[in-house]
Design an enzyme around this catalytic site. Sequence first.
Site, PDB file in Angstrom:
ATOM      1  N   HIS A 184       0.714  -1.259  -0.016  1.00  0.00           N
ATOM      2  CA  HIS A 184      -0.020   0.091  -0.034  1.00  0.00           C
ATOM      3  C   HIS A 184       0.804   1.036   0.027  1.00  0.00           C
ATOM      4  CE1 HIS A 184      -4.042  -2.036   1.324  1.00  0.00           C
ATOM      5  NE2 HIS A 184      -3.753  -1.484   0.193  1.00  0.00           N
ATOM      6  N   CYS A 483      -0.857  -3.496 -18.470  1.00  0.00           N
ATOM      7  CA  CYS A 483      -1.712  -2.827 -17.441  1.00  0.00           C
ATOM      8  C   CYS A 483      -1.102  -3.002 -15.924  1.00  0.00           C
ATOM      9  CB  CYS A 483      -3.206  -3.324 -17.315  1.00  0.00           C
ATOM     10  SG  CYS A 483      -3.341  -4.932 -17.211  1.00  0.00           S
TER      11      CYS A 483
END
Length: 548
Positions: A184, A483
Site C-alpha cells: 500500500h 496494465c
Amino acid sequence: MSALSGVGVGRGIAAAKVLKMPEPLAPPSDEPLAADAGAEHQRVQAALTEVADDLNARAAAAGGDAQQVLEAAALMAQDPAILDDVRSRLDVGANAEKAAWDAYAAFRDMLTQMGGYMAERATDLDDVAQRVVARLRGVPAPGVPASDEPFVLVARDLAPADTATLDLEQTLALVTEDGGPTSHTAILARSKSLPAVVGVVGVLDAVADGQLVIVDAKAGTVALDPDDASVTAAGAERASRLAAASAPITDGALADGTKVPLLANVGSGKDAPGAVEAGAEGVGLFRTEFLFLGASAAPSVEEQTAAYTEVLRAFPGKKVVVRVLDAGADKPLSFLNDAHEENPALGLRGIRALRASEQILRDQLTALANAQAATEAELHVMAPMIADREETEYFVALGKELGLASVGAMAEVPSIAVLADQVTEVADFVSIGTNDLTQYTMAADRQLGSVAALQDPWHPAVLRLVKMLGDAGAAAGKPVGVCGEAAADPALAVVLVGLGATSLSMSASAIAEVRAELLTVTLEQAKERAARALAASSAAQARQAVSS
C-alpha cells in the site's frame, strides 16, 4: 557518503531531513477486567464506530486509490466478527484494551496465514487496532508527526490512514523498512506522485531524526549525509521532473511519432474524472472487484450494468478495457468459492473460479454488453489468469455469444507467454499484468517484504516473457498492452514499448512522467534499450544497462 538500497517507486528524487514515524502504542496490560463486561463492550463498540467514522472521513477527503484503501480499513473497524470476539474475551475477564488488541491480533494472524492479498490486509488491521486502543486510552492515535519544514518520512511501514492524509507540501519522499513494490505504501506513493524507496533493510537503525538524506526512487537508494553538490544536483533534477510533469497534455508518443496510447487503471466510476483530468487516452484496466468484494451474493445484472455504464460514459469514443471479476482463493468470496486451499495463490482464482461458477460470469458479461450498447466507449473485455489456448477459446466464445465485440486474455501466468502464438490466434487482444506475471515467474509472493528483491518486473526472466507476448501479438496483428504497475516506471515503460507493448496503462498520476519519458526516445532506441535489458542477468543489471 554511504547509501542504503531498496525498491524504488517512481522516478522522483528528493533531498531533505529525516522525520521518523513514532513508535506504536505499547501493548495493553494483562490486568483483569475491573468493570462491568456489558459496559466495557459498549465502550469498545463506541471506539470502533468512532475509528470507522474517522477513517471514512479521511477516505472522502483523500479520493482515488487512497479512498478505496481507507474505506476498506473502515470496514475492518466495523466487522461484527471482531466485536463478537471482543465480547467473548470480556466475558472471560480480559480488560477492554486487551480484548480489542487480542481480537484484532487473532484476525491478523489468520489473514497472514492466508498469504497474498489477504496477508497484505494484516498491516491495515494493526493500524485499526492501534486506533481503537488509542480511543479507549483517550490518547492520540499514532500517526505522521507534524513538521514546519519539508522532510523525508521514514517508517517501518505506513498504514493507509497515514499515507492517504500526508501533508504533500512538506512530505518530499517516503522510505520504509518493510514492504514491496505492490504494498500500500508503494501504491499510494504512486497515486500521490511521491518518490519512495521501500524494503530498505536496516534504515530505521541507520538514520536519525534531522539527518540529511537523498531519496532517489529511480536508483532505489537512500544516500546518507550527502555533500552540498549532491544536494544541489538532486534539487535541480527534482525541479526538472516537476516541470516535465506539468507540461501540456498530449497523446502518448515516441520522439519519432510512433503512437503509444497511455491509459489509466481505475477501480470504480469515482476514478474516471481523475483519469480524464490526467490526460488518459482511455482505460487499460477497469477492475470490477469493487462490486463483489464484501458482498454476500453476486450483484444483479442491473446493478452491474449501471456501474459499468458510469465508467464507459466518461470515455466516449475511447478504449476501455474491463477485467472481469478477479477473485477466488486470495480474495475469497463465499458465493464464488468457499473451499479452504493450502496454497491460495495457486488455487481456484480468476478464470478458473469463474468457469466453476459460470452463471456469475454470464451475468457479468451480459451487464458489460448492456453497458457497451448504452454508451459510445470502445469496450474490450478480458479474463484474468488465462493459462493457455483452451481457456482463451472458452472465454472468447462465451463473450462473443453474449454480444461483446472485443474479447481478450490477461497475461499473468508464465504459461500464456510460452504459448503466446496459440493464444493470439484466438484472442482479440492480450494485456499483460506485470504484478502477477512477476510473482509467478520469480516464485516470490508480491506482498512479502522478505522477497521484495525478487518482485521486480525489471528481471530479464519477466522481460523475456513480455517479449514473447509482444512478438506473438505483432505476428498475429493483435494488440498487446501492459496494465501492471511496471508501466508506471518511465524507464521501464520505454523498455516495454521496445519489447512490443502497443499501449501502456497505469495509475493516472504516473501518466505525465511516462509521457515525458517516451518523448525522449525513438522506437529504434526503445528496442535497443530493451535488448540491453534482456541481455542482463539480474533486475539490477537490467536497470543499470538501460540507464547507462
